[in-house]
Design a protein around this motif. Structure first.
Motif, short mmCIF file in Angstrom:
data_model
loop_
_atom_site.label_atom_id
_atom_site.label_comp_id
_atom_site.label_asym_id
_atom_site.label_seq_id
_atom_site.Cartn_x
_atom_site.Cartn_y
_atom_site.Cartn_z
N HIS A 87 0.81 -1.23 0.00
CA HIS A 87 0.00 0.00 0.00
C HIS A 87 0.84 1.27 0.00
O HIS A 87 0.33 2.35 0.30
N CYS A 88 2.11 1.14 -0.33
CA CYS A 88 2.98 2.32 -0.37
C CYS A 88 2.62 3.25 -1.52
O CYS A 88 2.77 4.46 -1.40
N GLY A 89 2.16 2.70 -2.64
CA GLY A 89 1.86 3.53 -3.80
C GLY A 89 0.77 4.53 -3.54
O GLY A 89 0.93 5.74 -3.79
N GLN A 99 1.55 17.39 -0.33
CA GLN A 99 2.76 18.20 -0.44
C GLN A 99 2.59 19.29 -1.50
O GLN A 99 3.03 20.42 -1.32
N LEU A 100 1.94 18.94 -2.60
CA LEU A 100 1.75 19.89 -3.70
C LEU A 100 0.60 20.84 -3.45
O LEU A 100 0.46 21.84 -4.16
N GLY A 101 -0.25 20.54 -2.49
CA GLY A 101 -1.40 21.39 -2.20
C GLY A 101 -2.40 21.41 -3.34
O GLY A 101 -2.95 22.47 -3.66
N THR A 102 -2.64 20.25 -3.95
CA THR A 102 -3.55 20.19 -5.08
C THR A 102 -4.50 19.01 -4.96
O THR A 102 -4.17 18.01 -4.31
N ASP A 103 -5.65 19.15 -5.59
CA ASP A 103 -6.62 18.05 -5.70
C ASP A 103 -6.80 17.64 -7.14
O ASP A 103 -7.70 16.85 -7.46
N GLU A 104 -5.94 18.17 -8.03
CA GLU A 104 -6.06 17.87 -9.46
C GLU A 104 -4.66 17.73 -10.05
O GLU A 104 -3.81 18.59 -9.84
N ILE A 105 -4.45 16.65 -10.80
CA ILE A 105 -3.14 16.42 -11.42
C ILE A 105 -3.35 15.51 -12.64
O ILE A 105 -4.23 14.66 -12.64
N ASP A 106 -2.57 15.73 -13.65
CA ASP A 106 -2.63 14.92 -14.87
C ASP A 106 -1.42 14.00 -14.94
O ASP A 106 -0.37 14.29 -14.37
N LEU A 107 -1.59 12.90 -15.70
CA LEU A 107 -0.48 12.01 -15.99
C LEU A 107 -0.81 11.23 -17.25
O LEU A 107 -1.94 11.24 -17.73
N GLU A 108 0.20 10.57 -17.80
CA GLU A 108 0.03 9.66 -18.94
C GLU A 108 0.52 8.29 -18.51
O GLU A 108 1.47 8.17 -17.73
N VAL A 109 -0.13 7.24 -19.04
CA VAL A 109 0.27 5.87 -18.77
C VAL A 109 0.40 5.17 -20.12
O VAL A 109 -0.50 5.28 -20.96
N LEU A 110 1.52 4.50 -20.34
CA LEU A 110 1.67 3.76 -21.59
C LEU A 110 0.58 2.69 -21.71
O LEU A 110 0.26 2.02 -20.73
N SER A 111 0.04 2.54 -22.90
CA SER A 111 -1.11 1.64 -23.09
C SER A 111 -0.80 0.19 -22.75
O SER A 111 -1.69 -0.56 -22.38
N ARG A 112 0.45 -0.23 -22.85
CA ARG A 112 0.79 -1.63 -22.53
C ARG A 112 1.16 -1.82 -21.05
O ARG A 112 1.47 -2.91 -20.62
N ASN A 113 1.09 -0.76 -20.28
CA ASN A 113 1.42 -0.82 -18.85
C ASN A 113 0.14 -1.13 -18.06
O ASN A 113 -0.43 -0.26 -17.41
N ASP A 114 -0.29 -2.38 -18.11
CA ASP A 114 -1.54 -2.78 -17.47
C ASP A 114 -1.53 -2.51 -15.96
O ASP A 114 -2.54 -2.08 -15.40
N ARG A 115 -0.40 -2.78 -15.31
CA ARG A 115 -0.32 -2.55 -13.85
C ARG A 115 -0.50 -1.07 -13.52
O ARG A 115 -1.19 -0.72 -12.57
N GLY A 116 0.14 -0.22 -14.33
CA GLY A 116 0.02 1.21 -14.11
C GLY A 116 -1.40 1.71 -14.34
O GLY A 116 -1.93 2.51 -13.57
N ILE A 117 -2.03 1.22 -15.41
CA ILE A 117 -3.40 1.62 -15.71
C ILE A 117 -4.33 1.23 -14.55
O ILE A 117 -5.15 2.03 -14.10
N LYS A 118 -4.16 0.02 -14.06
CA LYS A 118 -4.98 -0.44 -12.93
C LYS A 118 -4.71 0.37 -11.67
O LYS A 118 -5.64 0.79 -10.98
N PHE A 119 -3.43 0.61 -11.38
CA PHE A 119 -3.07 1.37 -10.18
C PHE A 119 -3.69 2.77 -10.22
O PHE A 119 -4.34 3.20 -9.27
N TRP A 120 -3.50 3.48 -11.33
CA TRP A 120 -4.00 4.85 -11.40
C TRP A 120 -5.52 4.88 -11.40
O TRP A 120 -6.12 5.80 -10.82
N GLY A 121 -6.16 3.90 -12.02
CA GLY A 121 -7.61 3.81 -11.94
C GLY A 121 -8.08 3.63 -10.50
O GLY A 121 -9.05 4.27 -10.06
N ASN A 122 -7.36 2.80 -9.74
CA ASN A 122 -7.69 2.59 -8.32
C ASN A 122 -7.45 3.84 -7.49
O ASN A 122 -8.03 3.98 -6.41
N CYS A 123 -6.60 4.74 -7.98
CA CYS A 123 -6.36 6.00 -7.28
C CYS A 123 -7.38 7.06 -7.64
O CYS A 123 -7.36 8.17 -7.10
N GLY A 124 -8.28 6.75 -8.58
CA GLY A 124 -9.34 7.68 -8.93
C GLY A 124 -9.17 8.40 -10.26
O GLY A 124 -9.99 9.24 -10.62
N PHE A 125 -8.11 8.08 -11.01
CA PHE A 125 -7.91 8.72 -12.31
C PHE A 125 -8.92 8.20 -13.32
O PHE A 125 -9.29 7.03 -13.30
#
Length: 137
Positions: A87-89, A99-125
């Motif tokens: 649960h460190c992620g 730390q950034l004092g924000t509730d909004e942030i953008d990022l890109e995830v490579l389409s073949r990075n299934d773990r990243g896509i799942k992780f960021w989706g679980n974070c609310g992206f």
């Protein structure tokens, strides 16, 4: 977990972690360590801040954020393999937002990075676009 803003003296460790990120996200980036380090120093000397996530004073990951983008842009984020599944992620991401004092942030995830896509989706992206590239073969 703690968060610490990086300095130029952290460029070597940031580059090591960036190499792990490139491997894990299955990127086609073939830059060498010296090239990646030079790029990281360039980021830190311009519009980017980097942050280490620390567990018991050990570096558990890092983030690289474009501080002039609106909204802020999370260019790189990695939790070291040793700290995954603990649960460190999510904790690190929430600390970063605080730390950034924000509730909004953008990022890109490579389409073949299934773990990243799942992780960021679980974070609310939510997916907003698809970035595509044509390369003549």
């Amino acid at each position: 977990m703690q968060i610490r803003k990086c300095t130029l003296s952290d460029a070597d460790k940031l580059t090591e972690l960036n190499i792990q990120l490139i491997e894990d996200e299955q990127s086609d980036n073939r830059m060498t360590f010296p090239e990646l380090k030079e790029r990281m120093i360039g980021f830190l000397n311009t519009d980017y801040n980097a942050y280490f996530f620390l567990v018991d004073e050990n570096i558990a990951g890092y983030a690289l954020v474009n501080m002039t983008a609106n909204p802020l842009y999370l260019r790189q984020f990695l939790i070291d393999r040793e700290y995954r599944g603990k649960h460190c992620g999510k904790e690190a991401f929430n600390m970063l937002l605080s730390q950034l004092g924000t509730d909004e942030i953008d990022l890109e995830v490579l389409s073949r990075n299934d773990r990243g896509i799942k992780f960021w989706g679980n974070c609310g992206f939510k997916e907003r676009s698809r970035y595509m590239r044509y390369t003549k073969e």
